[in-house]
Design an enzyme around this catalytic site. Structure first.
Site, mmCIF file in Angstrom:
data_model
loop_
_atom_site.group_PDB
_atom_site.id
_atom_site.type_symbol
_atom_site.label_atom_id
_atom_site.label_comp_id
_atom_site.label_asym_id
_atom_site.label_seq_id
_atom_site.Cartn_x
_atom_site.Cartn_y
_atom_site.Cartn_z
ATOM 1 N N ASN A 26 -4.864 4.101 0.036
ATOM 2 C CA ASN A 26 -4.558 4.123 -1.395
ATOM 3 C C ASN A 26 -4.564 2.691 -1.904
ATOM 4 O OD1 ASN A 26 -3.491 5.624 -3.856
ATOM 5 N ND2 ASN A 26 -1.992 3.968 -3.645
ATOM 6 N N TRP B 69 6.411 0.419 -6.400
ATOM 7 C CA TRP B 69 5.624 1.644 -6.504
ATOM 8 C C TRP B 69 6.576 2.757 -6.889
ATOM 9 C CZ3 TRP B 69 3.364 0.497 -1.067
ATOM 10 C CH2 TRP B 69 4.298 0.731 -0.070
ATOM 11 N N ASP C 206 8.704 -4.341 -19.688
ATOM 12 C CA ASP C 206 7.673 -3.416 -19.217
ATOM 13 C C ASP C 206 6.692 -3.014 -20.317
ATOM 14 O OD1 ASP C 206 6.431 -1.744 -17.274
ATOM 15 O OD2 ASP C 206 8.380 -1.543 -16.310
ATOM 16 N N GLU D 262 -9.871 4.438 -3.976
ATOM 17 C CA GLU D 262 -10.189 3.669 -5.191
ATOM 18 C C GLU D 262 -11.380 2.745 -4.960
ATOM 19 O OE1 GLU D 262 -7.146 4.404 -4.243
ATOM 20 O OE2 GLU D 262 -6.115 5.149 -6.023
ATOM 21 N N TYR E 5 0.699 -2.074 -8.603
ATOM 22 C CA TYR E 5 2.151 -2.013 -8.735
ATOM 23 C C TYR E 5 2.672 -3.444 -8.774
ATOM 24 C CZ TYR E 5 0.811 2.223 -6.073
ATOM 25 O OH TYR E 5 0.190 3.345 -5.591
#
Ligand SMILES: Cc1cc2nc3c(=O)[nH]c(=O)nc-3n(C[C@H](O)[C@H](O)[C@H](O)COP(=O)(O)O)c2cc1C
Length: 485
Positions: A171, A189, A285, A236, A175
């Site tokens: 994966n 994550w 964020d 990915e 993050y």
């Protein structure tokens, strides 16, 4: 033509007038954020990628806002416009049987193309020109402190690479990582993400450590692919290879059983102990709010490898619109055909900047049977990370979902709140600060399609007000006579 690495992308941005080199010395603490925030929210002609050449405390240049517009995001993935991504994927997903030999060869060619672009391992790469295993330290990296109340400095544009300890599948996720000290990072994550699932599997099988590599840089398709919400177990790097039309080259890490993009700028290798947690955050964020401190895993660094003269890629998130909005827009455009495969009535979809991805999804549909708008809502809530969509607004096929003024006009006109609003409970985004408890809460669907007999609507639905084509043509023709200008 695929970019080999970040440098080739920077050269392209510069050639296209999309990059500004900042030669003045700047501080990685807050100053770069304020400059970048003004650039991302300012007039379009000022919105450029920025390459800060002199950053206090480091001899590495900092690249930011490289994906921060529709144009630059398209340049990153080497397409004329982001809509081309969806068209390419739709052609690949077209499962209709080829009608003649020409079509058969075409389809075969497409499938062979996919087979040819899987990641390829090479013996060495520029990301290991300098190798530090004895005393790896984050000290020399120009890592930003983004916002005043942030708990510290954060790596914000990483490709975090891990493998499922059972299936060994890879994966890659984007993050953020908080600098705890020179050799440890907070690993953000979130619960629903691929890396967290790997950690959970490691915990289940009693593994003491899960190897992790954090690549910074590489070609832009590689960087972006970590942010794409692929189904679990889909690599990915395969997606990045398909986008580039060329395999991603990987090299073996020096201290962990993982591979990283050979052309990355910097690689941080280490491990996460699935039983360890430490307070991570606050962090300004992408919702436009600080995400508050929460327990997250810790990445212990075992090696840092890099080019001799690395460029440090980063981003800032905050009140939208910012660079991450454009990264999400590429995802939205690419995945539309995939959504249509499961929900064929879907015409278009828009996740506007104000909705910060998960808060608002506007979808237009061709409606044919009772309850279809609700079926689309439930279908979307069942599709990957769209499970986190807090509000789904369904409109008719003729509504332009990208025109928020039209959407607001249609929605408020067309709904009866008692009849057309659906409230369900389920998983919500880890960053949803309004949910009564973490990760679980209510979501809303609004059916703003026009209603008719198939919805059990007994009244007459009024037509849209539209001028006749005849009169429009007449006024076009006579416009200059009116003297209005
Ligand atoms: C700039 C940026 C920063 C992000 N930071 C985080 C983060 O800190 N934690 C997280 O779980 N997801 C973060 N995301 C979203 C994930 O990258 C995204 O959900 C991706 O699909 C995760 O990959 P995965 O599905 O393989 O886990 C970020 C996305 C972007 C564009």
């Amino acid at each position: 033509m695929a970019y080999q690495d970040l440098r080739e992308f920077i050269a392209r941005l510069e050639a296209e007038g999309e990059l500004v080199r900042v030669r003045a010395q700047v501080d990685p603490e807050l100053e770069i954020t304020e400059i970048t925030d003004r650039v991302s929210k300012g007039p379009a002609e000022r919105n450029k990628a920025l390459l800060f050449e002199h950053v206090r405390g480091s001899d590495m240049p900092v690249l930011i806002n490289a994906f921060g517009s529709r144009r630059r995001m398209a340049l990153a993935l080497d397409v004329d416009d982001l809509d081309e991504l969806g068209r390419r994927l739709a052609a690949l997903l077209d499962l209709s049987l080829p009608q003649n030999w020409g079509e058969k060869f075409g389809k075969l060619g497409q499938l062979l193309d996919v087979a040819r672009i899987g990641p390829r391992t090479v013996r060495n790469g520029p990301c290991q020109e300098v190798v530090e295993t004895q005393n790896p330290s984050l000290a020399g990296l120009p890592i930003l402190k983004c916002w005043p109340l942030d708990a510290g400095r954060y790596i914000t544009l990483p490709s975090v690479i891990s493998r499922d300890p059972r299936s060994r599948r890879r994966n890659v996720g984007m993050y953020r990582l908080q600098v705890f000290d020179e050799r440890t990072l907070g690993m953000h994550w979130q619960l629903h993400k691929g890396g967290a699932e790997h950690e959970r599997v490691a915990h289940d099988i009693g593994a003491e450590r899960i190897p992790v590599a954090v690549a910074l840089g590489g070609d832009p398709a590689v960087i972006w692919s970590g942010s794409a919400p692929l189904p679990p177990d889909m690599d990915e790097f395969l997606l990045a290879g398909w986008l580039r039309g060329k395999p991603v080259e990987l090299v073996a890490c020096v201290s962990q059983p993982l591979e990283v993009p050979a052309n990355a700028e910097i690689v941080i290798e280490g491990y996460v102990d699935p039983n360890e947690r430490r307070s991570e955050g606050p962090f300004g964020d992408h919702t436009g709010y600080y995400s508050l401190a929460e327990p997250y895993p810790v990445l212990h660094i075992t090696a840092i490898t890099r080019r001799k003269d690395p460029i440090y890629p980063t981003t800032i998130v905050g009140r939208p619109p910012m660079e991450d909005y454009w990264m999400g827009k590429a995802t939205e455009r690419l995945f539309l055909p995939l959504i249509k495969l499961f929900l064929p009535e879907v015409v278009d979809i828009n996740m506007p900047a104000e909705g910060v991805f998960h808060n608002l999804v506007i979808v237009s549909i061709k409606k044919r049977y009772p309850g279809q708008a609700r079926k689309v809502m439930y279908g979307l809530w069942g599709l990957g990370l769209l499970m986190l969509a807090k509000a789904i607004v369904v409109v008719d096929a003729d509504v332009d979902v990208h025109n928020l003024s039209e959407v607001a006009w249609r929605v408020t006109n067309n709904i009866d709140a008692a009849r057309d609003c659906v409230i369900v409970e389920g998983p919500v985004d880890a960053l949803d600060h309004a949910a009564p408890r973490p990760n679980y809460g209510a979501k809303m669907g609004i059916d703003a399609t026009r209603k008719g007999p198939l919805d059990g609507f007994q009244r007459t639905w009024p037509p849209d007000i539209i001028m006749s084509a005849e009169i429009k043509a007449l006024v076009d023709q006579r416009w200059s006579e009116y003297g209005i200008g």
